[in-house]
Design a protein around this motif. Structure first.
Motif, PDB file in Angstrom:
ATOM      1  N   UNK A  23       0.829  -1.208   0.000  1.00 51.20           N
ATOM      2  CA  UNK A  23       0.000   0.000   0.000  1.00 51.20           C
ATOM      3  C   UNK A  23       0.864   1.258   0.000  1.00 51.20           C
ATOM      4  N   UNK A  24       1.929   1.254   0.775  1.00 57.02           N
ATOM      5  CA  UNK A  24       2.825   2.413   0.817  1.00 57.02           C
ATOM      6  C   UNK A  24       3.500   2.629  -0.537  1.00 57.02           C
ATOM      7  N   UNK A  25       3.927   1.541  -1.166  1.00 58.28           N
ATOM      8  CA  UNK A  25       4.586   1.656  -2.475  1.00 58.28           C
ATOM      9  C   UNK A  25       3.612   2.143  -3.539  1.00 58.28           C
ATOM     10  N   UNK A  26       2.409   1.600  -3.564  1.00 60.13           N
ATOM     11  CA  UNK A  26       1.419   2.030  -4.559  1.00 60.13           C
ATOM     12  C   UNK A  26       1.047   3.495  -4.333  1.00 60.13           C
TER      13      UNK A  26
ATOM     14  N   UNK B 184       1.270   9.080  -6.300  1.00 58.15           N
ATOM     15  CA  UNK B 184       1.691  10.479  -6.102  1.00 58.15           C
ATOM     16  C   UNK B 184       2.715  10.880  -7.161  1.00 58.15           C
ATOM     17  N   UNK B 185       3.613   9.989  -7.490  1.00 52.51           N
ATOM     18  CA  UNK B 185       4.643  10.238  -8.504  1.00 52.51           C
ATOM     19  C   UNK B 185       4.012  10.469  -9.874  1.00 52.51           C
TER      20      UNK B 185
ATOM     21  N   UNK C 263       7.095  16.239 -11.517  1.00 51.23           N
ATOM     22  CA  UNK C 263       8.318  16.839 -11.003  1.00 51.23           C
ATOM     23  C   UNK C 263       8.835  16.169  -9.740  1.00 51.23           C
ATOM     24  N   UNK C 264       8.087  15.221  -9.211  1.00 51.32           N
ATOM     25  CA  UNK C 264       8.492  14.577  -7.969  1.00 51.32           C
ATOM     26  C   UNK C 264       9.499  13.465  -8.235  1.00 51.32           C
TER      27      UNK C 264
ATOM     28  N   UNK D 268      12.136   9.616  -3.314  1.00 51.83           N
ATOM     29  CA  UNK D 268      11.756  10.436  -2.161  1.00 51.83           C
ATOM     30  C   UNK D 268      10.363  10.073  -1.659  1.00 51.83           C
ATOM     31  N   UNK D 269       9.447   9.847  -2.591  1.00 48.67           N
ATOM     32  CA  UNK D 269       8.083   9.494  -2.204  1.00 48.67           C
ATOM     33  C   UNK D 269       8.033   8.116  -1.542  1.00 48.67           C
TER      34      UNK D 269
END
Length: 190
Positions: free
Chosen positions: A158-161, A166-167, A172-173, A177-178
């Motif tokens: 879930x954190x990776x998805x 968000x990416x 530009x992200x 980092x995300x």
């Protein structure tokens, strides 16, 4: 007799690139395997030597990537906390050189945003989650079916998805980092 027109494409990477070009032009759902083989100048049999389906083309060498994730997890120091070990390995696993980033962004955009790929994505994500679950289970001395490793596998996915979504929303992200942020937040507790 000499063949004229576009040269045949017969490597896995070249077929992936051609498939992605067609997906961008026609859309994933409207691109068929027949479209890909016609554009590549190959037969269906040749296509199916490289990929079991059009969906497999999108995922690339997924099994090879899972092996790489296993290796990264195996290489983390034994004394490193499980959450830190997972964060380190997952961030490294998702690190790409600058030339590869646009290609990977296209791939993940299809995987996460094309409804026709969602069922297949669920199966692939289950395999990814199993790698993390097995690692967490081994670290805790528990079977992979126990609550803790299963929860760790599911929440790491879930954190990776979330980081990937968000990416994709913010070109530009930086993906690393995300991923680092979502996995650190997860490790800190909710």
């Amino acid at each position: 007799m000499a063949r004229s027109g576009r040269p045949r494409i017969t490597s896995r990477a070249e077929l992936e690139r051609l498939g992605f070009e067609l997906f961008e032009r026609k859309g994933f759902e409207d691109t068929t395997v027949d479209d890909i083989v016609a554009a590549a100048g190959i037969g269906r049999r040749t296509f199916f030597r490289y990929f079991a389906s059009k969906n497999d083309l999108v995922w690339g060498d997924f099994e090879g990537q899972l092996d790489r994730l296993r290796e990264l997890l195996a290489d983390v120091p034994a004394g490193m906390a499980t959450a830190e070990a997972l964060r380190t390995a997952i961030v490294e696993f998702n690190s790409f050189d600058e030339e590869t980033v646009p290609w990977h962004r296209r791939r993940m955009d299809l995987i996460l945003r094309v409804p026709a790929l969602q069922a297949d994505s669920t199966l692939r994500f289950r395999s990814w989650r199993a790698v993390v679950t097995e690692f967490a289970a081994a670290r805790a001395g528990l079977p992979p079916t126990a609550l803790e490793p299963r929860l760790i596998g599911a929440t790491a996915l879930a954190a990776a998805v979330t980081a990937y979504e968000m990416w994709l929303d913010d070109p530009g992200s930086a993906l690393s980092d995300l991923l680092d942020a979502t996995l650190r937040r997860l490790a800190a507790g909710i």
